[in-house]
Design an enzyme around this catalytic site. Sequence first.
Site, short mmCIF file in Angstrom:
data_model
loop_
_atom_site.label_atom_id
_atom_site.label_comp_id
_atom_site.label_asym_id
_atom_site.label_seq_id
_atom_site.Cartn_x
_atom_site.Cartn_y
_atom_site.Cartn_z
N ARG A 61 43.89 58.35 34.21
CA ARG A 61 44.21 58.01 32.83
C ARG A 61 45.48 58.71 32.36
O ARG A 61 46.25 58.17 31.56
CB ARG A 61 43.03 58.31 31.90
CG ARG A 61 41.85 57.39 32.11
CD ARG A 61 40.67 57.84 31.26
NE ARG A 61 40.23 59.17 31.62
CZ ARG A 61 39.15 59.44 32.35
NH1 ARG A 61 38.38 58.45 32.77
NH2 ARG A 61 38.81 60.67 32.65
N GLU A 98 32.17 72.16 37.77
CA GLU A 98 30.90 72.78 37.39
C GLU A 98 29.98 73.00 38.60
O GLU A 98 29.45 74.09 38.80
CB GLU A 98 30.23 71.89 36.34
CG GLU A 98 29.29 72.65 35.45
CD GLU A 98 28.75 71.75 34.35
OE1 GLU A 98 29.31 70.65 34.14
OE2 GLU A 98 27.76 72.15 33.73
P1 AMP Z 1 38.81 69.77 32.90
O1 AMP Z 1 39.37 70.13 34.25
O2 AMP Z 1 37.45 70.35 32.67
O3 AMP Z 1 39.76 70.08 31.77
O4 AMP Z 1 38.54 68.23 32.92
C1 AMP Z 1 39.58 67.40 32.83
C2 AMP Z 1 39.33 65.97 33.25
O5 AMP Z 1 37.98 65.52 33.11
C3 AMP Z 1 40.18 65.17 32.34
O6 AMP Z 1 41.08 64.48 33.18
C4 AMP Z 1 39.27 64.25 31.60
O7 AMP Z 1 39.73 62.94 31.80
C5 AMP Z 1 37.89 64.43 32.19
N1 AMP Z 1 36.88 64.83 31.18
C6 AMP Z 1 36.20 66.01 31.13
N2 AMP Z 1 35.33 66.05 30.10
C7 AMP Z 1 35.48 64.88 29.45
C8 AMP Z 1 34.87 64.29 28.26
N3 AMP Z 1 33.94 64.94 27.54
N4 AMP Z 1 35.29 63.06 27.87
C9 AMP Z 1 36.24 62.41 28.60
N5 AMP Z 1 36.83 62.88 29.71
C10 AMP Z 1 36.46 64.09 30.14
#
Ligand code: AMP
Length: 176
Positions: A61, A98
């Site tokens: 995205r 996670e």
């Molecule tokens: P992070 O590495 O935890 O910052 O996760 C980032 C990726 O996970 C991003 O590219 C988001 O597209 C996806 N992502 C994580 N949590 C969500 C959420 N609650 N809603 C939508 N996309 C999420």
Amino acid sequence: MTSFNLDDYIRKIPDFPKMGILFYDITSILASPVAFRYCIEKMSEIYKDKNIDAIAAIEARGFLFAAAFAFNMNIPIIPIRKKGKLPGVTLARKYALEYAQAEIEVHSADVPRGKRVLLTDDLIATGGTLNAARSLLSEGGAQVPEIFGIVGLPFLNYSKILDPTPVTTLINYQSE
Ligand code: AMP
């Protein structure tokens, strides 16, 4: 566009991809030319005087916003992909999710040495993916002066892991 509310264009899907997660879906922004244009114009306004040489984005995205921004600003895009998708010589970084490990890659030839790269994704949750991406770009010799996401979930403390790089988002949500 003073009365524009980006929140109206972000679809919220409870319990996706698993129970307890509220998924903030930005495909509903892409389905609205008004909302998509708002995001790209805001990004361009924020970074127009910041001497950004290139934009890096994380699949999938993140690519959509980065492509429009890069076209608008006339700068290159550096795609950062999940392991095994890029055919050339890559730099790779493993990072913890996670319950699992993930790995991202970038074509080393695409990382511009000494240049200022704006690192972006559609949504910043824990910041783990962007943190790994930042270290890939640094390993390739680029500077990462700024990080940007359309949506931020600051209650997951991404600014801590992304410190000291300044993080800008267009909209934040306070809970899942
Ligand atoms: P992070 O590495 O935890 O910052 O996760 C980032 C990726 O996970 C991003 O590219 C988001 O597209 C996806 N992502 C994580 N949590 C969500 C959420 N609650 N809603 C939508 N996309 C999420």
